[in-house]
Scaffold this active site. Structure first.
Site, PDB file in Angstrom:
ATOM      1  N   PHE A 151       0.868  -1.171   0.000  1.00  0.00           N
ATOM      2  CA  PHE A 151       0.000   0.000   0.000  1.00  0.00           C
ATOM      3  C   PHE A 151       0.911   1.229   0.000  1.00  0.00           C
ATOM      4  O   PHE A 151       1.865   1.298   0.768  1.00  0.00           O
ATOM      5  CB  PHE A 151      -0.889  -0.018   1.246  1.00  0.00           C
ATOM      6  CG  PHE A 151      -1.960   1.035   1.234  1.00  0.00           C
ATOM      7  CD1 PHE A 151      -3.073   0.894   0.430  1.00  0.00           C
ATOM      8  CD2 PHE A 151      -1.849   2.171   2.014  1.00  0.00           C
ATOM      9  CE1 PHE A 151      -4.069   1.871   0.404  1.00  0.00           C
ATOM     10  CE2 PHE A 151      -2.821   3.155   1.996  1.00  0.00           C
ATOM     11  CZ  PHE A 151      -3.946   2.996   1.189  1.00  0.00           C
ATOM     12  N   ASP A 220       2.429  -5.680   8.207  1.00  0.00           N
ATOM     13  CA  ASP A 220       1.202  -4.896   8.104  1.00  0.00           C
ATOM     14  C   ASP A 220       0.034  -5.878   7.990  1.00  0.00           C
ATOM     15  O   ASP A 220      -0.072  -6.616   7.013  1.00  0.00           O
ATOM     16  CB  ASP A 220       1.277  -3.992   6.866  1.00  0.00           C
ATOM     17  CG  ASP A 220       0.073  -3.067   6.739  1.00  0.00           C
ATOM     18  OD1 ASP A 220      -1.025  -3.451   7.168  1.00  0.00           O
ATOM     19  OD2 ASP A 220       0.235  -1.958   6.184  1.00  0.00           O
ATOM     20  N   TYR A 245     -10.534  -0.484  11.245  1.00  0.00           N
ATOM     21  CA  TYR A 245     -11.808  -0.111  10.624  1.00  0.00           C
ATOM     22  C   TYR A 245     -12.213  -1.040   9.490  1.00  0.00           C
ATOM     23  O   TYR A 245     -13.266  -0.855   8.889  1.00  0.00           O
ATOM     24  CB  TYR A 245     -11.767   1.341  10.125  1.00  0.00           C
ATOM     25  CG  TYR A 245     -10.549   1.726   9.322  1.00  0.00           C
ATOM     26  CD1 TYR A 245     -10.423   1.349   7.992  1.00  0.00           C
ATOM     27  CD2 TYR A 245      -9.538   2.475   9.898  1.00  0.00           C
ATOM     28  CE1 TYR A 245      -9.318   1.699   7.253  1.00  0.00           C
ATOM     29  CE2 TYR A 245      -8.420   2.844   9.163  1.00  0.00           C
ATOM     30  CZ  TYR A 245      -8.321   2.456   7.840  1.00  0.00           C
ATOM     31  OH  TYR A 245      -7.209   2.811   7.107  1.00  0.00           O
ATOM     32  N   LYS A 246     -11.401  -2.052   9.200  1.00  0.00           N
ATOM     33  CA  LYS A 246     -11.754  -3.016   8.160  1.00  0.00           C
ATOM     34  C   LYS A 246     -12.484  -4.212   8.807  1.00  0.00           C
ATOM     35  O   LYS A 246     -13.620  -4.087   9.228  1.00  0.00           O
ATOM     36  CB  LYS A 246     -10.507  -3.448   7.399  1.00  0.00           C
ATOM     37  CG  LYS A 246      -9.848  -2.328   6.590  1.00  0.00           C
ATOM     38  CD  LYS A 246      -8.639  -2.824   5.855  1.00  0.00           C
ATOM     39  CE  LYS A 246      -7.960  -1.884   4.924  1.00  0.00           C
ATOM     40  NZ  LYS A 246      -7.935  -0.466   5.165  1.00  0.00           N
ATOM     41  N   ARG A 394     -12.658  -5.111  -6.639  1.00  0.00           N
ATOM     42  CA  ARG A 394     -12.365  -5.814  -5.380  1.00  0.00           C
ATOM     43  C   ARG A 394     -13.673  -6.124  -4.649  1.00  0.00           C
ATOM     44  O   ARG A 394     -14.535  -5.254  -4.489  1.00  0.00           O
ATOM     45  CB  ARG A 394     -11.502  -4.963  -4.445  1.00  0.00           C
ATOM     46  CG  ARG A 394     -10.090  -4.752  -4.876  1.00  0.00           C
ATOM     47  CD  ARG A 394      -9.218  -4.278  -3.715  1.00  0.00           C
ATOM     48  NE  ARG A 394      -9.887  -3.342  -2.824  1.00  0.00           N
ATOM     49  CZ  ARG A 394      -9.384  -2.886  -1.686  1.00  0.00           C
ATOM     50  NH1 ARG A 394      -8.203  -3.307  -1.270  1.00  0.00           N
ATOM     51  NH2 ARG A 394     -10.036  -2.019  -0.941  1.00  0.00           N
TER      52      ARG A 394
END
Length: 422
Positions: A151, A220, A245-246, A394
């Site tokens: 990312f 990560d 938050y995922k 996705r």
């Protein structure tokens, strides 16, 4: 992950190179979805979330709202802040929330208590972890390895950490980091799951290879924690970071977490020392003396409202085994691939996500022409995923609230959209 793959592309309509070949049709898929949903041991967990008729397959970007968050925040705002005010730092446990909530996350990432602290953003925690790792690395090591497909923010932070510490950054494919680590390597920053493709990397094997090279490992976990088993302690990971938050459903902007293996905590030298990580925070001494344990990862005043929203969100994990989540994740993604293969026009999409279970996270990424417009149309028809440039759709599958019927509906709508754009 070490479990063998039971997913055979010959039974799903996948052709060479993951291109979708014609499938047998979707006449039996609805019955199959219904049976899978009836047998799902996690089916009742969906009731712990605020859901509607939308097929929500973007939990790998922002998890759904747990029903317990709003009443908990109402209590925090009206009573703890509104009535107790400053007293809540002690009486309501605000001061210790970063470590207490860290200990709630710990079992989801395979960590014993006392090694996880919650606060700040993922980016800030990546910076803390990388600089601290360089400072702990053996003398003379001048290289930071970074997952080449990371990312982007992780790469930006690594470059900044390198400038600060006088090191250089070398981008390497995640699958090659184990082989590329050498006598110059201080630390490697690796994504457990690739955010774009959904590929799951070998956390245990890469960590062991880095250690054999005398280097440290920073992982990560943003796209793996809460979606599949992670074993930080057992796999001897040095440091790890992740957002909440995922798949942990902490809400937009929820604070991230930092894991520091217990043996490394005495040597953890944060590049961002703050009064909250001081051994005597209210002593207001001009000199910095770090606290013991995970508290060394703190900086400033905790984000109490978002921290306590996350605390309430973690209640959805009560009685839920991550191993069961993994089984359902693989089942959902297998079934979705079957549905797409059976229903989508031949040759209209290509599967980007690895087929093998051992190499798959909890998302399915598909490549197609006009992907941005396809995703806009899917969203308009009640199927929410997301688009990544230049051509990737996705679909994130959150086993706590996603049903097999949702996977079928998503594939059905996708097929209709692709038919219209063919």
């Amino acid at each position: 992950m070490s479990e063998p793959s039971t997913y055979d592309p010959r039974t799903t309509g996948l052709g060479p190179d993951n291109a979708l070949a014609p499938g047998p049709g979707g006449t039996a898929l609805a019955a199959r979805a219904a049976e899978l949903d009836r047998a799902d041991p996690l089916a009742a967990v969906r009731d712990r979330f605020t859901m509607d008729d939308t097929v929500y397959l973007d939990g790998n970007s922002l998890g759904a709202l747990p029903t317990g968050v709003l009443p908990r925040l109402s209590e925090v705002v009206t009573r703890e802040w509104g009535e107790l005010r400053i007293r809540s730092w002690e009486e309501s446990g605000w001061w210790t929330a970063p470590e207490r909530i860290g200990d709630r996350i710990a079992p989801l990432i395979g960590a014993a208590p006392g090694q996880v602290v919650v606060g700040d953003s993922t980016s800030v925690n990546v910076f803390k972890a990388l600089v601290a790792a360089v400072r702990m690395a053996p003398h003379g090591r001048d290289e930071i390895l970074v997952d080449a497909a990371t990312f982007p923010t992780d790469g930006y932070i690594a470059q900044s950490a390198a400038r600060l510490t006088g090191r250089t950054v070398r981008a390497v494919a995640a699958a090659e980091i184990a082989a590329e680590a050498g006598a110059r390597t201080a630390v490697a920053l690796v994504n457990h799951v690739d955010y774009r493709t959904g590929r799951l990397h070998d956390l245990r094997g890469v960590t062991a290879a880095l250690h054999r090279a005398g280097a440290l490992a920073v992982w990560d976990l943003c796209h793996s924690a809460g979606a599949l088993p992670v074993s930080l302690d057992a796999d001897e990971v040095d440091l790890a970071v992740g957002c909440t938050y995922k798949y942990l459903n902490g809400g937009p902007g929820a604070p991230a977490y930092l894991y520091v293996r217990r043996e490394l905590q005495p040597g953890f030298d944060s590049p961002l020392p703050g009064w909250n990580s001081h051994a005597d925070p209210f002593g207001m001494a001009p000199g910095y003396e770090p606290a013991d344990g995970a508290a060394r990862g703190r900086i400033g005043t905790p984000e109490i409202l978002s921290l306590l929203a996350l605390d309430a969100a973690l209640d959805v994990w009560d009685g839920v085994a991550v191993s069961e989540v993994r089984v359902k994740s693989l089942g959902l993604t297998d079934f979705f691939l079957d549905c797409v293969a059976a229903l989508a026009p031949a040759g209209s999409v290509e599967v980007v996500t690895p087929v093998a279970h051992a190499a798959r996270g909890s998302q399915v990424s598909l490549s197609c022409a006009g992907a941005a417009e396809v995703m806009r149309e899917l969203t308009a028809r009640g199927v929410v995923g997301d688009f990544r440039r230049p051509d990737v759709l996705r679909f994130g599958f959150t086993p706590l609230y996603t049903r097999y019927a949702d996977a079928l509906r998503a594939a059905t709508v996708l097929a209709a959209v692709l038919e219209g754009t063919a």
